[in-house]
Design an enzyme around this catalytic site. Structure first.
Site, PDB file in Angstrom:
ATOM      1  N   ASN A  92       0.907  -1.244  -0.064  1.00  0.00           N
ATOM      2  CA  ASN A  92      -0.014   0.162  -0.055  1.00  0.00           C
ATOM      3  C   ASN A  92       1.171   1.324  -0.079  1.00  0.00           C
ATOM      4  O   ASN A  92       0.360   2.403  -0.531  1.00  0.00           O
ATOM      5  CB  ASN A  92      -0.892  -0.006   1.188  1.00  0.00           C
ATOM      6  CG  ASN A  92      -0.481  -0.100   2.548  1.00  0.00           C
ATOM      7  OD1 ASN A  92       0.808  -0.442   2.586  1.00  0.00           O
ATOM      8  ND2 ASN A  92      -1.018   0.575   3.481  1.00  0.00           N
TER       9      ASN A  92
ATOM     10  N   LYS B 299      13.005  -7.130   0.973  1.00  0.00           N
ATOM     11  CA  LYS B 299      12.140  -7.964  -0.149  1.00  0.00           C
ATOM     12  C   LYS B 299      10.680  -6.956  -0.082  1.00  0.00           C
ATOM     13  O   LYS B 299      10.030  -6.996   0.867  1.00  0.00           O
ATOM     14  CB  LYS B 299      11.863  -9.139   0.604  1.00  0.00           C
ATOM     15  CG  LYS B 299      10.709 -10.133  -0.544  1.00  0.00           C
ATOM     16  CD  LYS B 299       9.921 -11.112   0.116  1.00  0.00           C
ATOM     17  CE  LYS B 299       8.619 -10.597   0.277  1.00  0.00           C
ATOM     18  NZ  LYS B 299       7.860 -10.390  -0.945  1.00  0.00           N
TER      19      LYS B 299
ATOM     20  N   GLY C 216       2.758  -5.586   7.408  1.00  0.00           N
ATOM     21  CA  GLY C 216       1.796  -6.429   6.659  1.00  0.00           C
ATOM     22  C   GLY C 216       0.584  -6.802   7.661  1.00  0.00           C
ATOM     23  O   GLY C 216       0.215  -6.226   8.498  1.00  0.00           O
TER      24      GLY C 216
ATOM     25  N   GLY D  17       2.337 -11.457  10.019  1.00  0.00           N
ATOM     26  CA  GLY D  17       3.040 -10.961  11.260  1.00  0.00           C
ATOM     27  C   GLY D  17       3.043 -12.070  12.275  1.00  0.00           C
ATOM     28  O   GLY D  17       4.240 -12.339  12.876  1.00  0.00           O
TER      29      GLY D  17
ATOM     30  N   GLU E 159       4.700  -4.299  12.219  1.00  0.00           N
ATOM     31  CA  GLU E 159       3.494  -3.278  12.182  1.00  0.00           C
ATOM     32  C   GLU E 159       2.379  -4.157  11.597  1.00  0.00           C
ATOM     33  O   GLU E 159       2.837  -4.651  10.324  1.00  0.00           O
ATOM     34  CB  GLU E 159       3.825  -2.088  11.417  1.00  0.00           C
ATOM     35  CG  GLU E 159       4.813  -0.990  12.205  1.00  0.00           C
ATOM     36  CD  GLU E 159       4.376  -0.553  13.698  1.00  0.00           C
ATOM     37  OE1 GLU E 159       2.821  -0.745  13.608  1.00  0.00           O
ATOM     38  OE2 GLU E 159       5.146  -0.152  14.484  1.00  0.00           O
TER      39      GLU E 159
ATOM     40  N   CYS F 237      -2.954   1.507   6.596  1.00  0.00           N
ATOM     41  CA  CYS F 237      -3.028   1.087   7.953  1.00  0.00           C
ATOM     42  C   CYS F 237      -3.774   1.958   9.037  1.00  0.00           C
ATOM     43  O   CYS F 237      -4.045   1.449  10.097  1.00  0.00           O
ATOM     44  CB  CYS F 237      -1.816   0.588   8.541  1.00  0.00           C
ATOM     45  SG  CYS F 237      -0.446   1.810   8.656  1.00  0.00           S
TER      46      CYS F 237
END
Length: 481
Positions: free
Chosen positions: A152, A175, A228, A233, A250, A284
């Site tokens: 995002n 990555k 993500g 996570g 996060e 988020c």
């Protein structure tokens, strides 16, 4: 699959072909092929980590002015090329051109900020309890840092991890999300031309199921920073814990904006609109729950509907577009399914929520506003990540804060009020990492800490001076002269 040459990986200071390749197409226009990008093998992930261990040792010993110069140069180039790189970002992610250019601008600011932090790395001295003994508290690089960034914010989120990692003398294995490789590749190309030792920065592209798993499960990295979903996570936390690798996560959110009895409704509508729908709601920090006191509920909803009627949905690069497409077909399908599920659970759709057609083939959706929702509905419990806002009516501000906290997430929260007393109570009681008063929940600064509570975050805070807690290790030195 296109036969054109793929944009390669970057490992140990060299551009290297992957074992496969994928097409990167614009969600605004699926006929727009941005490029073909290499996919790494798990062996190439190991190669990148090994290179980072070698290159990192040299970078850790580099002088402060060398590090400062590298970070400043990257920031300067990002700032100079923000129009060009913003267009690329808008094409691949789908946010509007203005938002995309703003993201590149913010990425440049991150590099400039951490360039300055390089020169502020000052250790501490303490008095010992023993006569004749001196104590120094030093901060040293943590080592090889794995960076996994989301789709995002394909540049900004990656940069707010990469810039401090490099500033504090670490090597990076990066990555990016496989949905948005172009922005990551463009950033890597800039870094590849800087005075960085070979191996101190590496780009590995590929799916999380193979490339990501190889990175998070490696015992050869020293730290892993991830942004993500909560589900992934948790997997990252488990994999890194098995190897005692330092971890920073996060994850998800279910942010709320409270509209109190005394709210300026024009301000409330703009805060709700910007918080819930900017970036196609794919943030988020998006305020997907709008908790409104009953005294102003009807007037607020009416005004927000009028505001939504002014919105134009369309291709990211088109003039006058306020909301771009969903990131891909799967995200659009998920958004539409959430609208249907909410209505089945008793919510009432008062605006939008349907797929929108455009001149080109893209993943467009009208922003959705749902009312008559309750905090126990699934749509108010789980992260949706689309242009969807749900209004929850409450009796008063006290109930609003209780509803706000009734979630297993805790990233951001906001309130619109003219009362200093209520604002102070809200700041004290909100169980989130960031609170906003008379502002949208989406929108944070780069020089102060960012992160959440509960299931939204795990590990040290990101951004600002707080970043050093993750990217450095402390060494206490005792000296008797």
């Amino acid at each position: 699959m296109s036969q054109q040459s793929a944009y390669p990986l970057y490992i140990d200071g060299q551009w290297i072909d992957g074992v496969d390749q994928i097409e990167n197409r614009s969600p605004s226009d699926t006929s727009d092929l941005i490029g073909v990008y290499a996919q790494a093998s798990t062996e190439q992930v190991k190669d990148a980590i090994a290179a980072a261990r070698r290159g990192g040792r040299e970078w850790a010993k580099s002088g402060l002015e060398q590090r400062y110069g590298v970070l400043m140069a990257v920031g300067d180039e990002l700032m100079a090329r923000k129009a060009e790189l913003g267009e690329l970002l808008a094409r691949e992610e789908g946010k509007t051109l203005a938002e995309a250019v703003g993201e590149v601008h913010r990425s440049a600011q991150f590099f400039h900020y951490y360039a300055a932090e390089v020169l502020r790395q000052i250790d501490e001295r303490a008095e010992s309890v023993r006569p004749g003994v001196e104590v120094e508290v030093r901060r040293e690089p943590v080592g090889v840092v794995g960076v996994i960034s989301p789709w995002n914010f394909p540049m900004a989120t990656a940069v707010w991890k990469i810039a401090p990692a490099l500033a504090f003398g670490n090597a990076v294995v990066f990555k990016p999300a496989n949905l948005v490789p172009a922005s990551a590749w463009a950033l890597t190309e800039i870094l590849s031309r800087q005075a960085l030792p070979a191996g101190s920065f590496n780009l590995i592209m590929g799916p999380g199921s193979s490339v990501g798993d190889a990175l998070i499960s490696s015992p050869e990295i020293n730290a892993l920073t991830f942004t993500g979903s909560l589900e992934v996570g948790r997997r990252v936390a488990g994999a890194t814990a098995a190897n005692l690798v330092k971890c920073q996560l996060e994850m998800g959110s279910k942010n709320a904006l409270i509209v109190a009895d005394d709210a300026d409704l024009d301000l409330a509508v703009e805060a709700a609109f910007n918080g819930a729908y900017s970036g196609t709601g794919q943030k988020c920090t998006a305020s997907s729950r709008l908790i409104v006191t009953e005294q102003v509920h009807d007037a607020f909803v009416e005004r927000l509907i009028e505001r939504l009627k002014q919105v134009r949905v369309g291709p990211a690069l088109e003039d006058g577009v306020h909301i771009g497409p969903a990131a891909d077909a799967r995200q659009l399908a998920s958004n539409l399914a959430w609208v249907e599920r909410a209505q089945a659970d008793g919510a009432r759709l008062v605006f939008g929520g349907e797929r929108v057609s455009a001149a080109c083939d893209g993943y467009f959706m009208a922003p959705a506003l749902l009312v008559d929702t309750t905090n126990d509905m699934a749509i108010n419990r789980e992260e949706v990540f689309g242009p969807i806002a749900c209004v929850i009516k409450v009796a008063d501000a006290n109930e609003a804060i209780e509803v706000l906290n009734d979630t297993h997430f805790g990233l951001t929260a906001g309130i619109i009020t003219d009362s200093l007393k209520l604002a102070s109570e809200f700041k004290a009681r909100a169980e989130t990492g960031c609170v906003m008063v008379n502002l949208p929940t989406a929108g944070t600064d780069y020089h102060v800490p960012f992160g959440g509570r509960k299931a939204s975050s795990f590990g040290p805070r990101e951004q600002g001076r707080y970043a050093r807690e993750f990217y450095t290790v402390v060494k206490t030195c005792y000296v008797k002269a």
